[in-house]
Design a protein around this motif. Structure first.
Motif, short mmCIF file in Angstrom:
data_model
loop_
_atom_site.label_atom_id
_atom_site.label_comp_id
_atom_site.label_asym_id
_atom_site.label_seq_id
_atom_site.Cartn_x
_atom_site.Cartn_y
_atom_site.Cartn_z
N PHE A 70 0.90 -1.23 -0.14
CA PHE A 70 0.16 -0.01 0.12
C PHE A 70 0.80 1.21 -0.09
CE2 PHE A 70 -2.21 3.31 2.03
CZ PHE A 70 -3.71 3.24 1.52
N ASP A 71 2.06 1.34 0.87
CA ASP A 71 2.79 2.45 0.97
C ASP A 71 3.68 2.53 -0.38
OD1 ASP A 71 1.93 3.02 3.38
OD2 ASP A 71 3.50 1.90 4.46
N GLU A 72 4.04 1.57 -0.90
CA GLU A 72 4.78 1.82 -2.20
C GLU A 72 3.68 2.54 -3.20
OE1 GLU A 72 7.91 -1.49 -3.18
OE2 GLU A 72 6.05 -2.42 -2.24
N ARG A 73 2.43 1.91 -3.38
CA ARG A 73 1.54 2.56 -4.20
C ARG A 73 1.55 3.89 -3.99
NH1 ARG A 73 -2.69 -2.28 -3.85
NH2 ARG A 73 -1.27 -3.59 -2.87
N MET A 74 1.22 4.18 -2.80
CA MET A 74 1.07 5.58 -2.26
C MET A 74 2.26 6.62 -2.75
SD MET A 74 -1.29 7.04 -0.63
CE MET A 74 -2.33 7.21 0.67
N ARG A 75 3.40 5.94 -2.75
CA ARG A 75 4.43 6.71 -3.32
C ARG A 75 4.49 6.90 -4.74
NH1 ARG A 75 7.11 4.00 1.08
NH2 ARG A 75 8.32 2.49 -0.43
N PHE A 76 3.96 6.40 -5.49
CA PHE A 76 4.14 6.22 -7.08
C PHE A 76 2.62 7.08 -7.64
CE2 PHE A 76 3.02 1.76 -7.73
CZ PHE A 76 1.77 1.97 -8.05
N LEU A 77 1.92 7.54 -6.62
CA LEU A 77 0.55 8.11 -7.30
C LEU A 77 0.90 9.44 -7.76
CD1 LEU A 77 -2.09 7.37 -4.39
CD2 LEU A 77 -1.75 6.11 -6.48
N PRO A 78 1.87 10.45 -7.16
CA PRO A 78 1.99 11.83 -7.85
C PRO A 78 2.63 11.61 -9.21
CG PRO A 78 2.82 11.80 -5.42
CD PRO A 78 2.60 10.31 -5.96
N LYS A 79 3.25 10.42 -9.42
CA LYS A 79 4.04 10.54 -10.99
C LYS A 79 2.73 10.06 -12.02
CE LYS A 79 8.54 8.97 -9.61
NZ LYS A 79 9.34 8.00 -9.08
N LEU A 80 1.86 9.34 -11.53
CA LEU A 80 0.71 8.85 -12.32
C LEU A 80 -0.34 10.22 -12.67
CD1 LEU A 80 -0.27 5.32 -11.56
CD2 LEU A 80 0.91 6.27 -13.37
N ALA A 81 -0.26 10.87 -11.61
CA ALA A 81 -1.19 12.03 -11.52
C ALA A 81 -0.87 13.11 -12.46
CB ALA A 81 -1.45 12.83 -10.29
N GLU A 82 0.58 13.19 -12.62
CA GLU A 82 1.13 14.23 -13.45
C GLU A 82 1.40 13.72 -14.82
OE1 GLU A 82 5.48 14.82 -11.89
OE2 GLU A 82 4.36 15.16 -9.92
N ASN A 83 1.23 12.31 -15.04
CA ASN A 83 1.56 12.05 -16.37
C ASN A 83 0.22 11.41 -16.86
OD1 ASN A 83 4.62 12.31 -17.09
ND2 ASN A 83 4.41 11.58 -15.06
N THR A 84 -0.84 11.78 -16.51
CA THR A 84 -2.27 11.05 -16.90
C THR A 84 -3.23 12.19 -16.97
OG1 THR A 84 -2.58 9.93 -14.98
CG2 THR A 84 -1.68 8.64 -16.88
N LYS A 85 -4.33 12.06 -17.55
CA LYS A 85 -5.51 13.16 -17.68
C LYS A 85 -6.19 13.00 -16.32
CE LYS A 85 -5.71 14.12 -22.35
NZ LYS A 85 -4.03 13.94 -22.59
N ARG A 86 -6.27 11.93 -15.52
CA ARG A 86 -6.70 11.78 -14.36
C ARG A 86 -6.28 10.89 -13.53
NH1 ARG A 86 -13.20 12.83 -14.72
NH2 ARG A 86 -13.15 15.15 -15.03
N LEU A 87 -6.24 10.72 -12.23
CA LEU A 87 -6.02 9.55 -11.57
C LEU A 87 -7.07 9.21 -10.42
CD1 LEU A 87 -4.00 7.37 -10.19
CD2 LEU A 87 -3.00 9.09 -8.99
N ILE A 88 -7.60 7.90 -10.55
CA ILE A 88 -8.64 7.30 -9.77
C ILE A 88 -8.01 6.52 -8.90
CG2 ILE A 88 -11.08 6.69 -9.71
CD1 ILE A 88 -10.92 9.07 -11.18
N ILE A 89 -8.63 6.55 -7.52
CA ILE A 89 -8.21 5.33 -6.64
C ILE A 89 -9.06 4.43 -6.74
CG2 ILE A 89 -7.75 4.47 -4.24
CD1 ILE A 89 -5.52 6.11 -5.94
N ARG A 90 -9.08 3.08 -6.98
CA ARG A 90 -10.15 2.13 -6.76
C ARG A 90 -10.10 1.45 -5.39
NH1 ARG A 90 -10.15 -2.20 -10.89
NH2 ARG A 90 -12.45 -2.24 -10.36
N ILE A 91 -10.80 1.82 -4.43
CA ILE A 91 -11.18 1.24 -3.10
C ILE A 91 -11.86 -0.23 -3.32
CG2 ILE A 91 -11.81 1.79 -0.83
CD1 ILE A 91 -11.23 4.61 -1.44
#
Length: 342
Positions: A150-171
């Motif tokens: 979970f923590d590793e995923r949390m750390r790469f979120l900003p990179k996906l947010a910057e490089n895609t149109k939108r970032l969605i978290i699937r809970i």
């Protein structure tokens, strides 16, 4: 399979055409629904660059004949496109390059960290993509032995947010009792650049105490979920995140009937001709192409038992969807209608 697939999801989903670059998945999540259909430990490349290009160029199969526009593909329906073996096969990387070159819209679901490496981000940034990362709680780490924590995923979120149109978290799959904990992560998601969250509850294939039967699955009672989803939605609104419900019975709690979170992204036109529109009190919006005879083939698997596939194959998409919308058995099976309503 030689084309992107469209199965029973057609009835409910706004992005029902799925694309999978792999069969099987090494994340080994204990709750994985794909386990029902296949041995997820036997991983091999699946759909190729060639099949993707054919679809983008307008070639359609019996399952996708109804769709005559650039519907966003949902990449990663049955298998994670960015699981560890991708480093060896590079099947998804090659497909990313096709997506970048053509600008074709897609949403991808992953828990994998290879997508957040410079090599992949440099292609991803040129794509017309909405990214979705599945993560519920650090407590799930032991249920997802082959996946980044979970923590590793949390750390790469900003990179996906910057490089895609939108970032969605699937809970997803959400387990009852985790609402407080999920709410505790929402501000962190917002700070990481996340646009919205989609919540969908755990389903079981066998009977467990406290669960109710919905179609072929055992699910949490809807009132229990409504209470916890409401709490999560309220907190999401407070921190400024969009909220979507992937739960058929509670679809209307979401900001849109499309729970993937792509609505409003320029160039992303979901399918508005399905039954979850009814839950929103909206019209089912058929395209003129869907009114043509022979566009109903996608319902084959779904209706063999009830309508007979020869009938379906010659009918229009509109006719079959219309019959489905009036079939009580269908609506109950999908959780759009309670068992006990007369």
């Amino acid at each position: 399979s030689e084309m992107p697939r469209c199965g029973s999801q057609i009835i409910l989903c706004d992005l029902p055409i799925r694309f999978d670059t792999y069969v099987g998945c090494s994340h080994g999540c204990t709750y994985c629904f794909a386990r029902k259909k296949q041995d997820i430990n036997a991983i091999k490349p699946n759909e190729s660059v060639a099949t993707l290009e054919r679809f983008i160029n307008g070639k359609r199969s019996k399952e996708t004949e109804w769709c005559d526009w650039n519907i966003p593909l949902h990449w990663g329906g049955m298998s994670d496109p960015f699981q560890p073996l991708e480093a060896h096969y590079k099947r998804s990387y090659d497909c990313l390059k096709v997506f970048a070159k053509t600008g074709y819209p897609f949403a991808f679901s992953t828990k994998g960290k290879i997508i957040a490496t410079p090599e992949y981000l440099s292609v991803l940034k040129d794509c017309n993509a909405v990214s979705q990362v599945s993560m519920v709680s650090p407590r799930y780490d032991k249920l997802e032995p082959g996946a980044p924590t979970f923590d590793e995923r949390m750390r790469f979120l900003p990179k996906l947010a910057e490089n895609t149109k939108r970032l969605i978290i699937r809970i997803s799959p959400y387990a009852v009792g985790l609402a407080d904990e999920v709410c505790g992560h929402l501000q962190d998601y917002k700070d990481a650049g996340v646009f919205g969250i989609e919540v969908e509850a755990m389903k079981r294939t066998s009977k467990k105490p406290g669960l109710v039967k919905v179609g072929g699955d055992w699910c949490y009672p809807v009132e229990v979920l409504r209470k916890e989803f409401s709490q999560i939605r309220e907190k999401a609104k407070e921190v400024g995140l969009a909220f979507y419900s992937g739960e058929n019975r509670l679809r209307a709690m979401g900001d849109d009937s499309c729970c993937c979170g792509v609505t409003g992204v320029p160039g992303f036109k979901p399918n508005r001709a399905n039954l979850n529109r009814l839950v929103f009190g909206k019209e089912i919006e058929y395209t003129s192409h869907m009114k043509q005879p022979g566009t109903g083939g996608t319902f084959d698997a779904l209706t063999q038992k009830t309508l007979g596939s020869r009938f379906v194959r010659n009918e229009s998409y509109e006719t079959v969807m219309d019959i489905s919308s009036r079939s009580k058995t269908h609506l109950i099976a999908m959780g759009l209608l309670a068992e006990d309503t007369e």
